[in-house]
Write a protein that holds these residues in place. Structure first.
Motif, PDB file in Angstrom:
ATOM      1  N   UNK A   1       1.104  -0.828   0.046  1.00  0.00           N
ATOM      2  CA  UNK A   1      -0.020  -0.551   0.350  1.00  0.00           C
ATOM      3  C   UNK A   1       0.846   1.232  -0.039  1.00  0.00           C
ATOM      4  N   UNK A   2       1.676   1.063   1.049  1.00  0.00           N
ATOM      5  CA  UNK A   2       2.475   2.814   0.942  1.00  0.00           C
ATOM      6  C   UNK A   2       3.748   2.475   0.069  1.00  0.00           C
ATOM      7  N   UNK A   3       2.971   4.045  -0.766  1.00  0.00           N
ATOM      8  CA  UNK A   3       3.943   3.988  -2.288  1.00  0.00           C
ATOM      9  C   UNK A   3       3.331   3.373  -3.660  1.00  0.00           C
ATOM     10  N   UNK A   4       2.429   3.197  -3.115  1.00  0.00           N
ATOM     11  CA  UNK A   4       1.663   2.142  -4.153  1.00  0.00           C
ATOM     12  C   UNK A   4       1.150   3.207  -5.519  1.00  0.00           C
TER      13      UNK A   4
ATOM     14  N   UNK B   1      17.624  -9.604  -3.612  1.00  0.00           N
ATOM     15  CA  UNK B   1      16.260  -8.476  -3.193  1.00  0.00           C
ATOM     16  C   UNK B   1      17.249  -6.949  -2.777  1.00  0.00           C
ATOM     17  N   UNK B   2      16.113  -6.111  -3.599  1.00  0.00           N
ATOM     18  CA  UNK B   2      16.449  -4.101  -2.886  1.00  0.00           C
ATOM     19  C   UNK B   2      14.885  -4.066  -2.109  1.00  0.00           C
ATOM     20  N   UNK B   3      15.330  -4.321  -0.751  1.00  0.00           N
ATOM     21  CA  UNK B   3      14.793  -3.156   0.201  1.00  0.00           C
ATOM     22  C   UNK B   3      15.543  -2.007   0.325  1.00  0.00           C
TER      23      UNK B   3
ATOM     24  N   UNK C   1      11.402  -3.602  -3.637  1.00  0.00           N
ATOM     25  CA  UNK C   1      10.318  -3.896  -2.463  1.00  0.00           C
ATOM     26  C   UNK C   1      10.017  -2.618  -1.776  1.00  0.00           C
ATOM     27  N   UNK C   2       9.216  -2.087  -1.470  1.00  0.00           N
ATOM     28  CA  UNK C   2       9.467  -0.645  -0.571  1.00  0.00           C
ATOM     29  C   UNK C   2       8.359  -0.416   0.084  1.00  0.00           C
ATOM     30  N   UNK C   3       8.037   0.134   1.560  1.00  0.00           N
ATOM     31  CA  UNK C   3       7.643   0.599   2.158  1.00  0.00           C
ATOM     32  C   UNK C   3       8.457   1.063   3.356  1.00  0.00           C
ATOM     33  N   UNK C   4       8.052   1.690   4.404  1.00  0.00           N
ATOM     34  CA  UNK C   4       8.745   2.631   5.904  1.00  0.00           C
ATOM     35  C   UNK C   4       9.791   1.278   6.124  1.00  0.00           C
TER      36      UNK C   4
END
Length: 304
Positions: free
Chosen positions: A28-31, A97-99, A71-74
């Motif tokens: 959700x975050x950044x979508x 992976x790239x977090x 992969x992205x979020x807070x």
């Protein structure tokens, strides 16, 4: 000036167009930043909803098929909440992976303690084989993100709203020498560089700038210490002392002192502003000057 995160979605969206290995996994975050890219690549832009453990698990599954997941979020939801999946689904299965995190240590104070993660780098330090980038400017973030996505290993990119006034040329490997001195070495990590430069004005110390902290540039520190001495101050924008062990390993063959400055362990329950948090942890120029100066003076030889 735009932020590091402002650069993130446009850059990775372009890479989705250019490289059919790249995939993006969101919770959700950044979508919103990937809405257009998702229309072009619905099979490679995946929003799992507010399910952070699934976020990392799904990324690991994509990596096992040969894709390069971003992969992205807070930070608190990317490293802390799904830590078991980071450890097992990525680490134990030996897939990359790239977090890419946002919010950093206290970038959104009004979000409260649930949205703060000053211990993220220290937590990843318990795992093997992670590269950790901590850019200090949007230009550096773009460079390091590009390096990360085009590789194959396990990478954590720590984005922040805090930024130095100008970006520098970084290569994802070595520390940069910003100032040379003879009475110690100060290692400034990412967005704390400007405050460190102001704090050390007039002090006879070498200032190294680090935007990649894992692997730690032990050779660069040793070279600086040969000329400036083995009193080392670490200034990190996350948990104080996170890289103290790396300094000790780099200088294990010589007597040395290490002072780790960063975010303290005491929880600040009045959330305030980013600037107030910086000052409360002594990471503004005034707080750094006092502690760095005291440390450097304490290491000065006593003369008759």
């Amino acid at each position: 000036m735009d932020t590091m995160r402002d650069r993130f979605a446009p850059l990775v969206s372009r890479m989705l167009d250019e490289d059919d290995r790249v995939a993006v996994v969101l919770a959700e975050i950044g979508a919103d930043g990937f809405r257009e890219a998702g229309r072009r690549h619905p099979d490679r832009v995946i929003n799992v909803g507010i399910r952070e453990q699934l976020l990392v698990g799904a990324a690991a599954g994509l990596a096992l098929t040969g894709l390069r997941p971003v992969v992205h979020t807070f930070a608190s939801f990317l490293v802390e909440r799904p830590f078991e999946q980071v450890k097992l689904d990525l680490g134990h299965q030996d897939v990359g992976a790239v977090l890419v995190s946002a919010a950093a240590s206290f970038d959104w104070p009004s979000g409260g303690h649930t949205h703060m993660a000053p211990g993220d780098v220290a937590l990843l330090d318990t795992l093997d084989g992670w590269t950790v980038h901590v850019p200090g400017h949007p230009d550096e973030a773009e460079t390091l993100l590009h390096h990360a996505v085009t590789g194959d290993d396990k990478v954590y990119v720590r984005l922040s709203v805090q930024s130095n006034r100008r970006g520098r040329v970084v290569d994802g490997k070595r520390f940069l020498t910003v100032r040379e001195g003879r009475r110690g070495v100060v290692v400034a990590v990412g967005p704390v560089l400007d405050a460190v430069i102001a704090a050390t004005e007039g002090l006879d110390v070498t200032v190294l700038y680090a935007t990649t902290v894992r692997p730690f540039d032990a050779d660069g520190l040793r070279r600086a210490a040969r000329a400036a001495g083995t009193d080392v101050v670490l200034v990190e924008p996350y948990l104080a002392g996170t890289s103290a062990g790396e300094v000790s390993r780099a200088l294990s063959d010589v007597p040395h002192r290490v002072l780790g400055l960063g975010v303290g362990r005491r929880e600040l329950r009045r959330y305030g502003t980013v600037e107030e948090h910086v000052a409360a942890h002594g990471l503004d120029a005034h707080g750094l000057r006092e502690r760095i100066g005291r440390f450097v003076d304490a290491g000065r030889p006593v003369t008759a």
